[in-house]
Each structure stands twice: as structure tokens, then as C-alpha cells.
Design a protein around this motif. Structure first.
Motif, PDB file in Angstrom:
ATOM      1  N   MET A  82      -9.520   6.533  -8.388  1.00 26.53           N
ATOM      2  CA  MET A  82      -8.826   7.437  -7.511  1.00 26.53           C
ATOM      3  C   MET A  82      -7.332   7.227  -7.675  1.00 26.53           C
ATOM      4  SD  MET A  82      -9.030   5.955  -3.623  1.00 26.53           S
ATOM      5  CE  MET A  82     -10.215   4.659  -3.822  1.00 26.53           C
ATOM      6  N   PHE A  83      -6.559   8.208  -7.253  1.00 22.59           N
ATOM      7  CA  PHE A  83      -5.103   8.130  -7.297  1.00 22.59           C
ATOM      8  C   PHE A  83      -4.620   7.878  -5.880  1.00 22.59           C
ATOM      9  CE2 PHE A  83      -0.778   9.743  -7.343  1.00 22.59           C
ATOM     10  CZ  PHE A  83      -0.306   9.309  -8.570  1.00 22.59           C
ATOM     11  N   VAL A  84      -3.681   6.946  -5.712  1.00 26.98           N
ATOM     12  CA  VAL A  84      -3.151   6.659  -4.384  1.00 26.98           C
ATOM     13  C   VAL A  84      -1.631   6.692  -4.399  1.00 26.98           C
ATOM     14  CG1 VAL A  84      -5.110   5.259  -3.642  1.00 26.98           C
ATOM     15  CG2 VAL A  84      -3.135   4.146  -4.640  1.00 26.98           C
ATOM     16  N   ILE A  85      -1.088   7.017  -3.244  1.00 26.97           N
ATOM     17  CA  ILE A  85       0.337   6.905  -2.983  1.00 26.97           C
ATOM     18  C   ILE A  85       0.455   5.980  -1.783  1.00 26.97           C
ATOM     19  CG2 ILE A  85       2.458   8.104  -2.323  1.00 26.97           C
ATOM     20  CD1 ILE A  85       1.118  10.668  -3.541  1.00 26.97           C
ATOM     21  N   VAL A  86       1.234   4.919  -1.926  1.00 24.00           N
ATOM     22  CA  VAL A  86       1.422   3.952  -0.848  1.00 24.00           C
ATOM     23  C   VAL A  86       2.891   3.973  -0.460  1.00 24.00           C
ATOM     24  CG1 VAL A  86       1.275   1.523  -0.170  1.00 24.00           C
ATOM     25  CG2 VAL A  86      -0.439   2.487  -1.717  1.00 24.00           C
ATOM     26  N   THR A  87       3.138   4.197   0.820  1.00 21.11           N
ATOM     27  CA  THR A  87       4.497   4.139   1.344  1.00 21.11           C
ATOM     28  C   THR A  87       4.549   3.053   2.403  1.00 21.11           C
ATOM     29  OG1 THR A  87       4.141   5.761   3.103  1.00 21.11           O
ATOM     30  CG2 THR A  87       4.803   6.617   0.959  1.00 21.11           C
ATOM     31  N   TYR A  88       5.725   2.492   2.593  1.00 19.54           N
ATOM     32  CA  TYR A  88       5.839   1.439   3.587  1.00 19.54           C
ATOM     33  C   TYR A  88       7.173   1.498   4.302  1.00 19.54           C
ATOM     34  CZ  TYR A  88       8.269  -0.943  -0.262  1.00 19.54           C
ATOM     35  OH  TYR A  88       9.112  -1.259  -1.299  1.00 19.54           O
ATOM     36  N   ASP A  89       7.155   1.000   5.517  1.00 21.55           N
ATOM     37  CA  ASP A  89       8.355   0.821   6.323  1.00 21.55           C
ATOM     38  C   ASP A  89       8.264  -0.599   6.859  1.00 21.55           C
ATOM     39  OD1 ASP A  89      10.631   1.081   7.805  1.00 21.55           O
ATOM     40  OD2 ASP A  89       9.789   2.466   9.268  1.00 21.55           O
TER      41      ASP A  89
ATOM     42  N   LYS B 279       1.643  -5.469  -8.584  1.00 25.67           N
ATOM     43  CA  LYS B 279       0.500  -5.953  -9.370  1.00 25.67           C
ATOM     44  C   LYS B 279      -0.526  -4.840  -9.595  1.00 25.67           C
ATOM     45  CE  LYS B 279      -1.125  -9.381  -6.980  1.00 25.67           C
ATOM     46  NZ  LYS B 279      -1.739 -10.618  -6.443  1.00 25.67           N
ATOM     47  N   TYR B 280      -0.567  -3.881  -8.692  1.00 29.02           N
ATOM     48  CA  TYR B 280      -1.631  -2.877  -8.714  1.00 29.02           C
ATOM     49  C   TYR B 280      -1.158  -1.457  -9.041  1.00 29.02           C
ATOM     50  CZ  TYR B 280      -4.324  -6.523  -6.373  1.00 29.02           C
ATOM     51  OH  TYR B 280      -4.962  -7.702  -6.061  1.00 29.02           O
ATOM     52  N   LEU B 281       0.086  -1.140  -8.690  1.00 30.84           N
ATOM     53  CA  LEU B 281       0.563   0.238  -8.782  1.00 30.84           C
ATOM     54  C   LEU B 281       1.948   0.297  -9.420  1.00 30.84           C
ATOM     55  CD1 LEU B 281      -0.534   1.214  -5.175  1.00 30.84           C
ATOM     56  CD2 LEU B 281      -1.629   1.994  -7.286  1.00 30.84           C
ATOM     57  N   THR B 282       2.457   1.512  -9.605  1.00 29.91           N
ATOM     58  CA  THR B 282       3.781   1.733 -10.181  1.00 29.91           C
ATOM     59  C   THR B 282       4.781   2.029  -9.078  1.00 29.91           C
ATOM     60  OG1 THR B 282       2.762   2.644 -12.176  1.00 29.91           O
ATOM     61  CG2 THR B 282       5.082   3.142 -11.819  1.00 29.91           C
ATOM     62  N   TRP B 283       5.893   1.346  -9.106  1.00 33.10           N
ATOM     63  CA  TRP B 283       6.961   1.531  -8.124  1.00 33.10           C
ATOM     64  C   TRP B 283       7.758   2.758  -8.519  1.00 33.10           C
ATOM     65  CZ3 TRP B 283      11.373  -2.578  -7.303  1.00 33.10           C
ATOM     66  CH2 TRP B 283      12.009  -2.354  -6.092  1.00 33.10           C
ATOM     67  N   THR B 284       7.729   3.809  -7.695  1.00 29.27           N
ATOM     68  CA  THR B 284       8.388   5.060  -8.062  1.00 29.27           C
ATOM     69  C   THR B 284       9.630   5.373  -7.237  1.00 29.27           C
ATOM     70  OG1 THR B 284       6.908   6.319  -6.632  1.00 29.27           O
ATOM     71  CG2 THR B 284       6.288   6.116  -8.946  1.00 29.27           C
ATOM     72  N   GLN B 285       9.709   4.881  -6.023  1.00 32.50           N
ATOM     73  CA  GLN B 285      10.876   5.071  -5.169  1.00 32.50           C
ATOM     74  C   GLN B 285      11.038   3.821  -4.326  1.00 32.50           C
ATOM     75  OE1 GLN B 285      11.997   8.635  -3.455  1.00 32.50           O
ATOM     76  NE2 GLN B 285      12.122   9.320  -5.557  1.00 32.50           N
TER      77      GLN B 285
ATOM     78  N   GLU C  35       2.659   4.286  -6.510  1.00 26.50           N
ATOM     79  CA  GLU C  35       1.580   5.237  -6.783  1.00 26.50           C
ATOM     80  C   GLU C  35       0.851   4.833  -8.043  1.00 26.50           C
ATOM     81  OE1 GLU C  35       3.655   8.789  -9.290  1.00 26.50           O
ATOM     82  OE2 GLU C  35       4.028   8.801  -7.135  1.00 26.50           O
ATOM     83  N   GLY C  36      -0.351   5.398  -8.214  1.00 27.97           N
ATOM     84  CA  GLY C  36      -1.087   5.181  -9.445  1.00 27.97           C
ATOM     85  C   GLY C  36      -2.585   5.243  -9.269  1.00 27.97           C
ATOM     86  N   GLU C  37      -3.260   5.170 -10.408  1.00 24.21           N
ATOM     87  CA  GLU C  37      -4.723   5.130 -10.445  1.00 24.21           C
ATOM     88  C   GLU C  37      -5.176   3.719 -10.096  1.00 24.21           C
ATOM     89  OE1 GLU C  37      -7.183   7.346 -11.111  1.00 24.21           O
ATOM     90  OE2 GLU C  37      -5.818   9.036 -11.402  1.00 24.21           O
ATOM     91  N   ILE C  38      -6.198   3.632  -9.258  1.00 23.76           N
ATOM     92  CA  ILE C  38      -6.713   2.330  -8.848  1.00 23.76           C
ATOM     93  C   ILE C  38      -8.164   2.499  -8.410  1.00 23.76           C
ATOM     94  CG2 ILE C  38      -5.916   2.581  -6.460  1.00 23.76           C
ATOM     95  CD1 ILE C  38      -5.186  -0.435  -6.524  1.00 23.76           C
ATOM     96  N   SER C  39      -8.969   1.513  -8.670  1.00 23.16           N
ATOM     97  CA  SER C  39     -10.359   1.569  -8.211  1.00 23.16           C
ATOM     98  C   SER C  39     -10.394   1.257  -6.712  1.00 23.16           C
ATOM     99  CB  SER C  39     -11.221   0.558  -8.966  1.00 23.16           C
ATOM    100  OG  SER C  39     -10.868  -0.761  -8.603  1.00 23.16           O
ATOM    101  N   GLU C  40     -11.464   1.654  -6.082  1.00 25.32           N
ATOM    102  CA  GLU C  40     -11.602   1.403  -4.651  1.00 25.32           C
ATOM    103  C   GLU C  40     -11.610  -0.095  -4.341  1.00 25.32           C
ATOM    104  OE1 GLU C  40     -14.317   3.424  -1.257  1.00 25.32           O
ATOM    105  OE2 GLU C  40     -14.091   4.524  -3.144  1.00 25.32           O
ATOM    106  N   SER C  41     -12.268  -0.863  -5.199  1.00 26.84           N
ATOM    107  CA  SER C  41     -12.327  -2.307  -4.962  1.00 26.84           C
ATOM    108  C   SER C  41     -10.959  -2.972  -5.133  1.00 26.84           C
ATOM    109  CB  SER C  41     -13.370  -2.967  -5.871  1.00 26.84           C
ATOM    110  OG  SER C  41     -13.027  -2.790  -7.223  1.00 26.84           O
ATOM    111  N   LYS C  42     -10.190  -2.541  -6.126  1.00 22.05           N
ATOM    112  CA  LYS C  42      -8.849  -3.103  -6.304  1.00 22.05           C
ATOM    113  C   LYS C  42      -7.921  -2.692  -5.165  1.00 22.05           C
ATOM    114  CE  LYS C  42      -8.651  -3.973 -11.234  1.00 22.05           C
ATOM    115  NZ  LYS C  42      -7.944  -3.720 -12.483  1.00 22.05           N
TER     116      LYS C  42
ATOM    117  N   TYR D  82       1.362   3.173   4.713  1.00 15.33           N
ATOM    118  CA  TYR D  82       0.553   4.388   4.648  1.00 15.33           C
ATOM    119  C   TYR D  82      -0.061   4.470   3.253  1.00 15.33           C
ATOM    120  CZ  TYR D  82       2.608   6.158   8.965  1.00 15.33           C
ATOM    121  OH  TYR D  82       2.991   6.319  10.263  1.00 15.33           O
ATOM    122  N   VAL D  83      -1.362   4.735   3.199  1.00 20.11           N
ATOM    123  CA  VAL D  83      -2.059   4.882   1.925  1.00 20.11           C
ATOM    124  C   VAL D  83      -2.661   6.275   1.885  1.00 20.11           C
ATOM    125  CG1 VAL D  83      -3.888   4.009   0.428  1.00 20.11           C
ATOM    126  CG2 VAL D  83      -2.589   2.415   1.869  1.00 20.11           C
TER     127      VAL D  83
END
Length: 88
Positions: A1-8, A24-30, A35-42, A62-63
Motif C-alpha cells: 500500500m502507499f502511505v503519506i505520514v504527516t506529523y506535528d 527507515k521506512y519511507l521517503t522524506w518529501t517535505q 510517503e512511500g510504498e510499505i507493507s502493512e506489517s512494516k 497522521y497516516v
């Protein structure tokens, strides 16, 4: 799946620790976005690590999960930033 993670996250040591886990798991875009492709378990493992770091009374994560990444159209307006290049 593709996820976007934002944080405050309140400035401090746990901000850098959270960013390090997400890298370690995703690409830092801002500044506060990964964001990025990741398995549900990861994703579950990543979020478990983050829950041990953040202050749940002050910080928020927020995921956004996109089950079918073929339905994503990403447009960029302005300059593409590569955070990996900035901090090498």
C-alpha cells in the motif's frame, strides 16, 4: 500500500528520533511529510516504534493509507526538495 505520514511534533529530542524512524521506512518529501510504498506489517512496526517515542499528549501523527496506489496522481508546484541530499 502507499502511505503519506504527516506529523506535528513539539521540538525536542523525540522529533529527531521520530524522523529517523520514518526515514527507515519511507521517503522524506517535505518538512513534516513522509510517503512511500510499505507493507502493512512494516507500517505496523514503524508506528509501534514511533508510539514509543512521541509524547501522546502533545504530538500528533497522521497516516493516510491508499490501498490502490494506481489511483494516485501527484503534482508538484515549485521546487522539488530532496531532504536526503540536504543532510548528507
Amino acid at each position: 500500500m502507499f502511505v503519506i505520514v504527516t506529523y506535528d511534533i513539539v521540538e525536542g529530542n523525540h522529533l529527531n528520533k521520530t524522523r529517523k524512524v520514518l526515514k527507515k521506512y519511507l521517503t522524506w518529501t517535505q518538512n513534516s511529510v513522509f510517503e512511500g510504498e510499505i507493507s502493512e506489517s512494516k507500517l505496523h512496526k514503524c508506528m509501534a516504534e514511533i508510539e514509543n517515542i512521541i509524547d501522546k499528549k502533545m504530538d500528533s501523527i497522521y497516516v493516510y493509507e491508499i490501498k490502490n496506489s494506481k489511483n494516485i496522481e501527484k503534482k508538484l508546484y515549485g521546487v522539488h526538495k530532496s531532504f536526503d541530499d540536504m543532510f548528507l
